[in-house]
Scaffold this active site. Structure first.
Site, PDB file in Angstrom:
ATOM      1  N   ASN A  81       6.379  -7.741  23.441  1.00  0.00           N
ATOM      2  CA  ASN A  81       7.552  -6.931  23.120  1.00  0.00           C
ATOM      3  C   ASN A  81       7.868  -5.942  24.233  1.00  0.00           C
ATOM      4  OD1 ASN A  81       9.586  -5.893  21.188  1.00  0.00           O
ATOM      5  ND2 ASN A  81       8.370  -4.031  21.366  1.00  0.00           N
ATOM      6  N   VAL A  82       9.164  -5.732  24.444  1.00  0.00           N
ATOM      7  CA  VAL A  82       9.632  -4.672  25.335  1.00  0.00           C
ATOM      8  C   VAL A  82      10.601  -3.821  24.520  1.00  0.00           C
ATOM      9  CG1 VAL A  82      10.716  -4.122  27.541  1.00  0.00           C
ATOM     10  CG2 VAL A  82       9.509  -6.306  27.269  1.00  0.00           C
ATOM     11  N   ARG A  90      10.254   6.783  21.199  1.00  0.00           N
ATOM     12  CA  ARG A  90      10.107   8.146  21.702  1.00  0.00           C
ATOM     13  C   ARG A  90       8.632   8.434  21.966  1.00  0.00           C
ATOM     14  NH1 ARG A  90      11.447  11.836  16.353  1.00  0.00           N
ATOM     15  NH2 ARG A  90       9.366  12.718  16.097  1.00  0.00           N
ATOM     16  N   GLU A 147      12.523 -10.207  25.495  1.00  0.00           N
ATOM     17  CA  GLU A 147      13.538  -9.323  26.080  1.00  0.00           C
ATOM     18  C   GLU A 147      13.813  -9.708  27.538  1.00  0.00           C
ATOM     19  OE1 GLU A 147      11.086  -8.276  24.136  1.00  0.00           O
ATOM     20  OE2 GLU A 147      12.111  -7.267  22.480  1.00  0.00           O
ATOM     21  N   GLU A 186      16.865  13.703  17.287  1.00  0.00           N
ATOM     22  CA  GLU A 186      16.971  12.240  17.339  1.00  0.00           C
ATOM     23  C   GLU A 186      18.414  11.734  17.412  1.00  0.00           C
ATOM     24  OE1 GLU A 186      15.552   9.454  17.567  1.00  0.00           O
ATOM     25  OE2 GLU A 186      13.390   9.705  17.306  1.00  0.00           O
TER      26      GLU A 186
END
Lengths: 475, 79
Positions: free
Chosen positions: A161-162, A166, A225, A274
């Protein structure tokens, strides 16, 4: 044109008049964040910002708002900077069809120039870290591409995963990390922690502009990705092997941070202003021990201001959230014309669709809520007719005001899943969800008085395109 | 600088450690609370650096920190 690193894209932004170099001395706080915050308040085509004279630093180079306007987003995809938003989304969707495009491995990554290891790791000596919003618990890495692998299937390239998450800097070599349970890295972490193992991780900062787009894009768990970046770039994505973890990381990154998420440990993190326009956090989150940092000489530190929308975050994830939902809905419902999921990462979505039969639009709305992204977002869906542009909010408001009979067209479903950051969730992670059907009823749903609509003149579409061309040529 | 602040603006804890100093000597330090991990630069505005000016809505107590929920929860170990 495809950009292999951040620096070449900054050069293009400069040439296109979309990079503002601020050379006067500024304070690290509050100036850097306030300037980036201001870009969201000065119009849709605000420039990227580059700072190189920050009080107390000697070699700091800071880029912000790199994707923070429609002009910059278009340039990131190699499109003319005045490309209308709807066309940018359509072109994005068209390029998606080339997925997967295999990446190209290169061995000469510029981030190999400098290294810190073990006890010598000091993130503050590499990065000009700074605070964004007043109430933030600390300094954040908020525009990284974070790479992790499935501990049960580490050799599966697609399951690598890429993603963008945060990350709070809580020590010279320690980070706090927020994996939202709906996101892929949280699945990786759960599998590692169930076995009592640390999860290796690579965090890459200052990436090429398409890498930043795909890292924030809701893709299927086993989709790569890097292979999507290749499709969007129209050229293979250049990748390299990270020296400690062996993970595949972008060739062109400014900084590559490697380490582990320490198993079964949580530590206070946040709060952080956020993308929801609210602070969240003050929670016990996973922590990362950094074991190695590789970086270009005089790295450019790319950061992103986020807070009350619109900010760079919204330009960055707006189109890339529209397209997966559009593709997933069209796969089963080809009547779907366009999807606008650009508000708060798709907590609210507007869909235009033709109707197969009465009640059909509501079914499309329910499907949007059950897509992989919809499970954690999509708390409100507005359905509009096929001739309403969901990116044109006055048209959407017209449909809402003229076509909605609240008793029949508003559906509220209680206690569905939503990401815990959603401010309106109660309890966190649970929300009711709403469908507003602002389409014209069709048989056998025979309601209202919609038999004599006023339509655009037949020549209007041609004239709209002609006027856009004239305006673009005027510059 | 290296004259460390005496308390955390956010939680009033009195163990503050030094994380970084400015590359240009003597301009600022970055310091951190040993309990709530709040991190600040010594030249930030008072609303971020001084207990008496720090907004009440962002203050934390020891209880807040101890009772903060885990996200994500630590899963059970597989047997």
């Amino acid at each position: 044109m495809a950009y292999d690193d951040l620096r070449s894209f900054l050069d293009t932004l400069d040439k296109e008049g979309q990079l503002l170099r601020i050379t006067d001395e500024v304070l690290p706080e509050p100036d850097l964040a306030a300037a980036a915050n201001a870009t969201g308040r000065i119009g849709e085509n605000a420039p990227a910002l580059h700072f190189d004279n920050v009080k107390g630093f000697t070699d700091a180079r800071i880029a912000m708002n790199v994707h923070g306007s429609w002009a910059n987003h278009a340039l990131a995809l190699g499109l003319p900077k005045n490309t209308p938003v709807k066309e940018q989304v359509e072109e994005f969707a068209r390029r998606w069809d080339a997925f997967p495009v295999a990446p190209e491995r290169r061995e000469d990554a510029p981030w190999r120039e400098n290294t810190q290891e073990g006890e010598n790791v000091d993130l503050f000596s590499v990065l000009p870290l700074f605070r964004l919003n007043d109430g933030d618990g600390g300094f954040y890495l908020d525009k990284a591409a974070v790479v992790s692998r499935d501990p049960e299937d580490p050799d599966d390239f697609g399951k690598q995963n890429v993603g963008t998450y945060r990350i709070q800097v809580i020590g010279t070599n320690r980070l706090a990390f927020q994996p939202v349970p709906m996101h892929d890295v949280a699945q990786h972490l759960r599998k590692a922690e169930e076995k009592g193992e640390d999860l290796p991780i690579a965090i890459t900062l200052g990436n090429d502009p398409v890498m930043a787009i795909v890292a924030g894009m809701p893709m299927a768990y086993d989709q790569s990705e890097y292979e999507m970046a290749g499709a969007l770039r129209g050229a293979p994505a250049p990748i390299a092997t990270a020296p400690l973890t062996g993970f595949d990381v972008p060739w062109g990154s400014e900084v590559v941070i490697e380490g582990v998420i320490e198993s079964r440990k949580r530590q206070i993190e946040g709060p952080f202003g956020e993308f929801t326009g609210h602070y969240s956090g003050g929670r016990r989150m996973p922590v990362i021990r950094v074991d190695r940092v590789s970086y270009r000489t005089n790295p450019v530190f790319e950061s992103l201001y986020l807070g009350m929308p619109w900010t760079e975050c919204d330009y960055l994830v707006g189109p890339n959230t529209c397209v997966p939902l559009l593709k997933q809905l069209r796969a089963e419902f080809p009547e779907v014309q366009a999807v606008n999921a650009m508000y708060t990462h798709g907590l609210m979505v507007i869909i235009s669709t033709a109707k197969r039969y009465g009640g059909f639009a509501k079914a499309v709305g329910m499907r949007a809520m059950t897509t992989p992204h919809g499970l954690g977002y999509v708390a409100q869906v507005i359905l509009v007719d096929e001739d309403v542009d969901p990116f044109n909010l006055p048209q959407v408001m017209w449909a809402m005001s003229a076509k909605v009979n609240p008793k029949d067209d508003v559906v509220v479903i209680p206690n569905l899943s939503v990401l815990e950051l959603a401010p309106a969730a109660q309890p966190a992670g649970i929300s009711s969800k709403m469908i507003i059907d602002a389409t014209t009823p069709v048989a056998p749903d025979v309601r209202g008085n919609f038999s004599t609509p006023a339509k655009d003149l037949p020549e209007t579409a041609e004239w709209a395109a002609r006027l856009q061309r004239l305006i673009a040529a005027r510059g | 600088m290296n004259h460390l602040p005496v308390e955390c603006p956010r939680c009033a804890f009195e163990e503050i450690s030094l994380l970084a100093t400015s590359p240009v000597p003597g301009v600022w330090d970055v310091v951190q609370c040993g309990r709530c991990l709040y991190t600040w630069r010594t030249i930030e505005p008072a609303r971020r650096t001084r207990r008496d000016a720090y907004p009440d809505s962002f203050k934390l107590t020891a209880q807040d920190i101890e009772n903060a929920i885990e996200v994500p929860a630590v899963p059970p170990l597989l047997k």
